[in-house]
Design a protein around this motif. Structure first.
Motif, PDB file in Angstrom:
ATOM      1  N   ASP A   1     -35.137 -86.816 128.055  1.00  0.00           N
ATOM      2  CA  ASP A   1     -35.270 -85.738 129.017  1.00  0.00           C
ATOM      3  C   ASP A   1     -36.228 -85.640 129.879  1.00  0.00           C
ATOM      4  O   ASP A   1     -36.386 -85.541 131.278  1.00  0.00           O
ATOM      5  N   LEU A   2     -37.451 -85.935 129.363  1.00  0.00           N
ATOM      6  CA  LEU A   2     -39.019 -86.088 129.945  1.00  0.00           C
ATOM      7  C   LEU A   2     -38.696 -87.003 130.997  1.00  0.00           C
ATOM      8  O   LEU A   2     -39.245 -86.979 132.056  1.00  0.00           O
ATOM      9  N   ASP A   3     -38.533 -88.185 130.487  1.00  0.00           N
ATOM     10  CA  ASP A   3     -38.293 -89.373 131.366  1.00  0.00           C
ATOM     11  C   ASP A   3     -37.618 -89.191 132.768  1.00  0.00           C
ATOM     12  O   ASP A   3     -38.021 -89.383 133.766  1.00  0.00           O
ATOM     13  N   GLN A   4     -36.282 -88.514 132.623  1.00  0.00           N
ATOM     14  CA  GLN A   4     -35.617 -88.209 133.571  1.00  0.00           C
ATOM     15  C   GLN A   4     -36.132 -86.935 134.640  1.00  0.00           C
ATOM     16  O   GLN A   4     -36.200 -87.106 135.739  1.00  0.00           O
ATOM     17  N   ILE A   5     -36.874 -86.159 134.081  1.00  0.00           N
ATOM     18  CA  ILE A   5     -37.529 -85.053 134.912  1.00  0.00           C
ATOM     19  C   ILE A   5     -38.608 -85.805 135.843  1.00  0.00           C
ATOM     20  O   ILE A   5     -38.947 -85.703 137.005  1.00  0.00           O
ATOM     21  N   VAL A   6     -39.454 -86.598 135.072  1.00  0.00           N
ATOM     22  CA  VAL A   6     -40.557 -87.467 135.698  1.00  0.00           C
ATOM     23  C   VAL A   6     -39.920 -88.466 136.902  1.00  0.00           C
ATOM     24  O   VAL A   6     -40.389 -88.319 137.911  1.00  0.00           O
ATOM     25  N   GLU A   7     -38.911 -88.981 136.677  1.00  0.00           N
ATOM     26  CA  GLU A   7     -38.396 -89.843 137.744  1.00  0.00           C
ATOM     27  C   GLU A   7     -37.627 -89.138 138.765  1.00  0.00           C
ATOM     28  O   GLU A   7     -38.024 -89.254 139.949  1.00  0.00           O
ATOM     29  N   LYS A   8     -36.735 -88.055 138.549  1.00  0.00           N
ATOM     30  CA  LYS A   8     -36.635 -87.186 139.530  1.00  0.00           C
ATOM     31  C   LYS A   8     -37.541 -86.646 140.434  1.00  0.00           C
ATOM     32  O   LYS A   8     -37.162 -86.258 141.537  1.00  0.00           O
ATOM     33  N   SER A   9     -38.462 -86.083 139.745  1.00  0.00           N
ATOM     34  CA  SER A   9     -39.751 -85.408 140.457  1.00  0.00           C
ATOM     35  C   SER A   9     -40.472 -86.431 141.487  1.00  0.00           C
ATOM     36  O   SER A   9     -40.686 -86.121 142.507  1.00  0.00           O
ATOM     37  N   LEU A  10     -40.405 -87.621 140.828  1.00  0.00           N
ATOM     38  CA  LEU A  10     -41.200 -88.567 141.579  1.00  0.00           C
ATOM     39  C   LEU A  10     -40.079 -89.169 142.860  1.00  0.00           C
ATOM     40  O   LEU A  10     -40.797 -89.464 143.946  1.00  0.00           O
ATOM     41  N   ARG A  11     -39.083 -89.063 142.519  1.00  0.00           N
ATOM     42  CA  ARG A  11     -38.001 -89.755 143.759  1.00  0.00           C
ATOM     43  C   ARG A  11     -38.161 -88.391 144.675  1.00  0.00           C
ATOM     44  O   ARG A  11     -38.254 -88.651 145.927  1.00  0.00           O
TER      45      ARG A  11
ATOM     46  N   ARG B   1     -45.884 -83.164 140.884  1.00  0.00           N
ATOM     47  CA  ARG B   1     -46.396 -82.690 139.550  1.00  0.00           C
ATOM     48  C   ARG B   1     -45.806 -81.237 139.786  1.00  0.00           C
ATOM     49  O   ARG B   1     -45.330 -80.506 138.745  1.00  0.00           O
ATOM     50  N   ALA B   2     -46.108 -80.594 140.948  1.00  0.00           N
ATOM     51  CA  ALA B   2     -45.552 -79.319 141.245  1.00  0.00           C
ATOM     52  C   ALA B   2     -44.224 -79.085 141.347  1.00  0.00           C
ATOM     53  O   ALA B   2     -43.625 -77.868 140.567  1.00  0.00           O
ATOM     54  N   ILE B   3     -43.473 -79.975 141.699  1.00  0.00           N
ATOM     55  CA  ILE B   3     -41.775 -79.968 141.500  1.00  0.00           C
ATOM     56  C   ILE B   3     -41.224 -79.867 140.165  1.00  0.00           C
ATOM     57  O   ILE B   3     -40.400 -79.394 139.744  1.00  0.00           O
ATOM     58  N   ALA B   4     -42.105 -80.787 139.325  1.00  0.00           N
ATOM     59  CA  ALA B   4     -41.591 -81.065 137.906  1.00  0.00           C
ATOM     60  C   ALA B   4     -41.193 -79.922 136.993  1.00  0.00           C
ATOM     61  O   ALA B   4     -40.551 -79.659 136.267  1.00  0.00           O
ATOM     62  N   VAL B   5     -42.071 -78.795 137.269  1.00  0.00           N
ATOM     63  CA  VAL B   5     -41.692 -77.481 136.544  1.00  0.00           C
ATOM     64  C   VAL B   5     -40.620 -76.562 137.226  1.00  0.00           C
ATOM     65  O   VAL B   5     -40.379 -75.554 136.706  1.00  0.00           O
ATOM     66  N   ASP B   6     -39.853 -77.324 138.110  1.00  0.00           N
ATOM     67  CA  ASP B   6     -38.843 -76.435 138.661  1.00  0.00           C
ATOM     68  C   ASP B   6     -39.264 -75.284 139.545  1.00  0.00           C
ATOM     69  O   ASP B   6     -38.809 -74.204 139.057  1.00  0.00           O
ATOM     70  N   PRO B   7     -40.361 -75.315 140.429  1.00  0.00           N
ATOM     71  CA  PRO B   7     -40.740 -73.886 140.975  1.00  0.00           C
ATOM     72  C   PRO B   7     -39.828 -73.343 141.874  1.00  0.00           C
ATOM     73  O   PRO B   7     -38.535 -74.152 142.290  1.00  0.00           O
TER      74      PRO B   7
ATOM     75  N   TYR C   1     -47.382 -91.137 134.993  1.00  0.00           N
ATOM     76  CA  TYR C   1     -46.383 -90.550 134.111  1.00  0.00           C
ATOM     77  C   TYR C   1     -46.762 -89.062 133.500  1.00  0.00           C
ATOM     78  O   TYR C   1     -46.183 -88.123 133.638  1.00  0.00           O
ATOM     79  N   GLU C   2     -47.902 -88.893 132.918  1.00  0.00           N
ATOM     80  CA  GLU C   2     -48.454 -88.049 132.097  1.00  0.00           C
ATOM     81  C   GLU C   2     -48.923 -86.886 133.250  1.00  0.00           C
ATOM     82  O   GLU C   2     -48.673 -85.674 132.943  1.00  0.00           O
ATOM     83  N   ASN C   3     -48.947 -87.270 134.582  1.00  0.00           N
ATOM     84  CA  ASN C   3     -49.438 -86.301 135.639  1.00  0.00           C
ATOM     85  C   ASN C   3     -48.169 -85.367 135.658  1.00  0.00           C
ATOM     86  O   ASN C   3     -48.436 -84.093 135.812  1.00  0.00           O
ATOM     87  N   VAL C   4     -47.019 -85.972 135.850  1.00  0.00           N
ATOM     88  CA  VAL C   4     -45.808 -85.256 136.043  1.00  0.00           C
ATOM     89  C   VAL C   4     -45.133 -84.606 134.800  1.00  0.00           C
ATOM     90  O   VAL C   4     -44.654 -83.538 135.037  1.00  0.00           O
ATOM     91  N   ALA C   5     -45.379 -85.393 133.806  1.00  0.00           N
ATOM     92  CA  ALA C   5     -44.894 -84.632 132.481  1.00  0.00           C
ATOM     93  C   ALA C   5     -45.584 -83.858 131.911  1.00  0.00           C
ATOM     94  O   ALA C   5     -45.064 -82.782 131.077  1.00  0.00           O
ATOM     95  N   TYR C   6     -46.824 -83.527 132.249  1.00  0.00           N
ATOM     96  CA  TYR C   6     -47.660 -82.307 131.597  1.00  0.00           C
ATOM     97  C   TYR C   6     -46.936 -81.055 131.763  1.00  0.00           C
ATOM     98  O   TYR C   6     -46.861 -80.170 130.723  1.00  0.00           O
ATOM     99  N   GLY C   7     -46.744 -80.592 132.846  1.00  0.00           N
ATOM    100  CA  GLY C   7     -46.253 -79.251 133.213  1.00  0.00           C
ATOM    101  C   GLY C   7     -44.777 -79.141 132.500  1.00  0.00           C
ATOM    102  O   GLY C   7     -44.929 -78.024 131.650  1.00  0.00           O
ATOM    103  N   PRO C   8     -43.969 -80.086 132.567  1.00  0.00           N
ATOM    104  CA  PRO C   8     -42.626 -79.704 131.784  1.00  0.00           C
ATOM    105  C   PRO C   8     -42.928 -79.813 130.124  1.00  0.00           C
ATOM    106  O   PRO C   8     -42.155 -78.957 129.392  1.00  0.00           O
ATOM    107  N   ARG C   9     -43.871 -80.484 129.783  1.00  0.00           N
ATOM    108  CA  ARG C   9     -44.132 -80.553 128.282  1.00  0.00           C
ATOM    109  C   ARG C   9     -44.756 -79.112 128.057  1.00  0.00           C
ATOM    110  O   ARG C   9     -44.031 -78.462 127.113  1.00  0.00           O
ATOM    111  N   ILE C  10     -45.474 -78.550 128.603  1.00  0.00           N
ATOM    112  CA  ILE C  10     -46.210 -77.253 128.243  1.00  0.00           C
ATOM    113  C   ILE C  10     -45.398 -76.015 128.386  1.00  0.00           C
ATOM    114  O   ILE C  10     -45.481 -75.169 127.603  1.00  0.00           O
TER     115      ILE C  10
END
Length: 257
Positions: free
Chosen positions: A125-135, A166-172, A107-116
């Motif tokens: 919101d973060l839960d949603q980003i993590v799920e969407k990115s992992l999907r 993790r790369a996708i999570a910050v919406d690149p 979870y924290e691997n994916v949440a790290y970028g969106p959080r910072i």
């Protein structure tokens, strides 16, 4: 984005890269767009990874490195004085050769970028980003019940997909992949290739690969590098079936490499 019809997502013109006195890249010009996966092929040490690293200023971390020429993202010079490098690396994500998950939970691997980067307004919101990115990275079904396990406990192929999540999570806007499958077995490799094909169109994707079959399978455009120069580029099918340059032909037919 309509603008991608006219302005390429990323554009390089006359790029030279030096490490101290040694020139590693000579006069490379190429466009990268949203509609095509672009593959960089060529023998080891030919400069393809060095050039890839100029696209999100990873060479800035090497004290002796110097980059000349112009590289733009949506028309803006990424080496310009106003470019925020942290922001740039969020917009142009990187997936490395060896999977490198943080020593944190999945979870924290994916949440790290969106959080910072302040992309989530709260836990939901973060839960949603993590799920969407992992999907999107094709990993959700495999890890949804173990999000609190360490990312480093996953298999190699899963770790690489976690790094893609993790790369996708910050919406690149662009994803750079430096030989993302070279440390993986064939089954994991097939999953990553499938993923690249699914992500195409949502992100501009550039992949460096030693594996020519892989370039043929996942890319629509290919650039062949040799001795620090880009020898030729074009539609992947043309590069593989009817290259213009003798050196490209020799490499593709296995005369050297």
């Amino acid at each position: 984005m309509a603008e991608s019809d006219t302005i390429p997502k990323m554009s390089a013109r006359g790029v030279n890269v030096f490490y101290g006195e040694k020139q590693a890249i000579q006069d490379v010009s190429i466009d990268v767009d949203l509609d095509n996966v672009t593959a960089f092929i060529g023998p080891s040490g030919c400069g393809k990874s060095t050039f890839l690293r100029t696209l999100n200023r990873m060479n800035d971390t090497v004290a002796s490195a110097r980059v000349e020429g112009k590289i733009t993202l949506d028309g803006e010079d990424i080496y310009g004085a106003n470019m925020d490098v942290v922001q740039l690396r969020a917009r142009v994500g990187m997936v490395f050769q060896k999977p490198n998950p943080f020593p944190k939970t999945i979870y924290e691997n994916v949440a790290y970028g969106p959080r910072i980067h302040g992309l989530a307004s709260g836990k939901a919101d973060l839960d949603q980003i993590v799920e969407k990115s992992l999907r999107r990275a094709g990993l959700w079904d495999e890890v949804k019940d173990r999000l609190n396990d360490s990312g480093t406990a996953l298999s190699g192929g899963q770790q690489q997909r976690l790094c893609i999540a993790r790369a996708i999570a910050v919406d690149p806007e662009v994803i750079l992949m430096d030989e993302p499958c070279s440390a993986l077995d064939p089954i994991a490799t097939a999953k990553i290739e499938e993923l690249i094909l699914e992500l195409r169109g949502n992100y501009a994707i550039v992949i460096v690969t030693h594996n020519m079959q892989q370039a043929a399978r996942v890319s629509q455009r290919t650039a062949f590098f040799h001795l620090g120069r880009m020898v030729e580029q074009g539609p992947t099918t043309e590069i593989f079936t009817n290259p213009r340059e003798e050196r490209t032909k020799d490499y593709i037919t296995g005369r050297y490499g």
